[in-house]
Design a protein around this motif. Structure first.
Motif, short mmCIF file in Angstrom:
data_model
loop_
_atom_site.label_atom_id
_atom_site.label_comp_id
_atom_site.label_asym_id
_atom_site.label_seq_id
_atom_site.Cartn_x
_atom_site.Cartn_y
_atom_site.Cartn_z
N ARG A 1 20.16 24.23 13.52
CA ARG A 1 19.21 23.79 14.54
C ARG A 1 19.89 23.51 15.88
NH1 ARG A 1 14.18 21.19 13.76
NH2 ARG A 1 14.93 19.23 14.64
N ARG A 2 21.12 23.05 15.84
CA ARG A 2 21.83 22.78 17.09
C ARG A 2 22.21 24.06 17.82
NH1 ARG A 2 19.71 19.32 19.18
NH2 ARG A 2 18.32 19.24 17.39
N ALA B 1 15.62 26.45 15.28
CA ALA B 1 16.62 26.36 16.35
C ALA B 1 16.14 27.07 17.61
CB ALA B 1 17.94 26.96 15.88
N SER C 1 20.24 25.76 19.08
CA SER C 1 19.27 25.77 20.18
C SER C 1 19.96 25.59 21.53
CB SER C 1 18.25 24.64 19.99
OG SER C 1 18.89 23.36 20.01
#
Length: 313
Positions: free
Chosen positions: A271-272, A10, A274
């Motif tokens: 991961r989102r 991420a 990020s």
């Protein structure tokens, strides 16, 4: 370990999105993406060579290029057709990801990253629904709350976008981001499927090579003949950074998914995260506007992600 790798991925994805935005400023999209696939392939060229020659140079390391996780299958892959199956799976993945990337690159070039990032952050909602349909995962109250908050955030984002003359219903670049988000979610679900059998380094190495081949054809047919009529290509130092960040992010991602206990809905969700880095860079580096309204949209998305995480524990 798979959760830690997801957080590492991420963080790197946030810098990857920022590098893309910098590289695409007043630049031609398709050659930037082509160079991204070229540099990524060069990074993995030793592993591709090892896979082709079968030297086993990286055997018993995280960089092993044997095609299948099961050693017996890997040893007989060439004889019983498993190798062909492995490559066909990766080629299909390459088309799915490039669909997401091409649409996403065009959208990101023409839209503020402080809008694109939050829209992309809704991808776990699509992955969650897909995981429910294809992998038997069930949504509970927390997860449904997260889905509702994500939908509400998109509605509020459309209102915020009007302040920058961005009509979510009629803006083609918003639709590009929508296509990129849907294709990206499909890629995440597909990754969970293929990573049950294939080894991470084999997938990542050949995936980059096939992407390079596909993007070379796309540029040759679509960009090169009309290059003088569209935005000219210019070199940017941000271009190799795109490859470095996405390569490292995907390495952590594939190794996270290779863990049998990994949940694709949770990995995609983490991961989102990020978006926090890309949003901050949009404010600090690109000096984007209407931040207060976008912060509310981002807060709703993050709240939705928290509810999805709580429901996935």
């Amino acid at each position: 370990m798979w959760l830690l790798l997801s957080f590492v991925s991420a963080t790197l994805l946030g810098f990857y999105d920022t590098s893309k935005k910098a590289a695409l400023k007043d630049n031609a999209v398709l050659p930037v993406l082509l160079l991204n696939t070229l540099f990524s392939t060069l990074i993995f060229s030793p592993f591709i060579a090892d896979s082709i020659l079968g030297t086993g140079m990286f055997e018993e390391t995280p960089f092993s290029t044997r095609p299948y996780k099961e050693p017996a299958w890997a040893a007989t892959a060439a004889q019983d057709g498993h190798m062909l199956k492995a490559h066909m799976l990766i080629i299909l993945k390459s088309f799915i990801v490039l669909t997401s990337w091409i649409a996403g690159y065009f959208g990101l070039k023409h839209l503020p990253i402080t809008i694109v990032g939050p829209i992309n952050a809704t991808r776990p909602v699509l992955v969650l629904v897909g995981a429910m349909l294809f992998f038997g995962e069930r949504l509970n109250g927390f997860q449904w709350t997260g889905v509702v908050l994500a939908i509400l955030s998109l509605f509020l984002m459309s209102i915020t976008g009007k302040k920058e003359h961005i009509d979510f219903r009629h803006n083609k670049w918003i639709w590009c981001i929508g296509v990129a988000t849907i294709a990206g979610a499909a890629s995440g679900l597909y990754d969970k499927y293929i990573m049950r059998e294939l080894s991470p380094m084999f997938v990542q190495s050949w995936f980059n090579l096939y992407q390079l081949a596909i993007m070379s054809i796309v540029c040759l047919l679509l960009w090169y003949p009309s290059r003088h009529k569209t935005t000219p290509f210019r070199w940017s130092m941000a271009i190799p950074l795109i490859s470095l960040f996405i390569t490292a992010a995907d390495f952590a991602y594939y190794n996270a998914l290779s863990d049998p206990d990994a949940m694709i809905s949770v990995v995609s969700l983490v991961r989102r995260g990020s978006v926090l880095i890309s949003f901050a860079c949009g404010v600090l580096i690109f000096k984007e506007k209407n931040i207060k309204g976008k912060l509310l949209d981002l807060a709703l998305i993050l709240a939705g992600m928290v509810f999805i995480w709580l429901g996935s524990r």
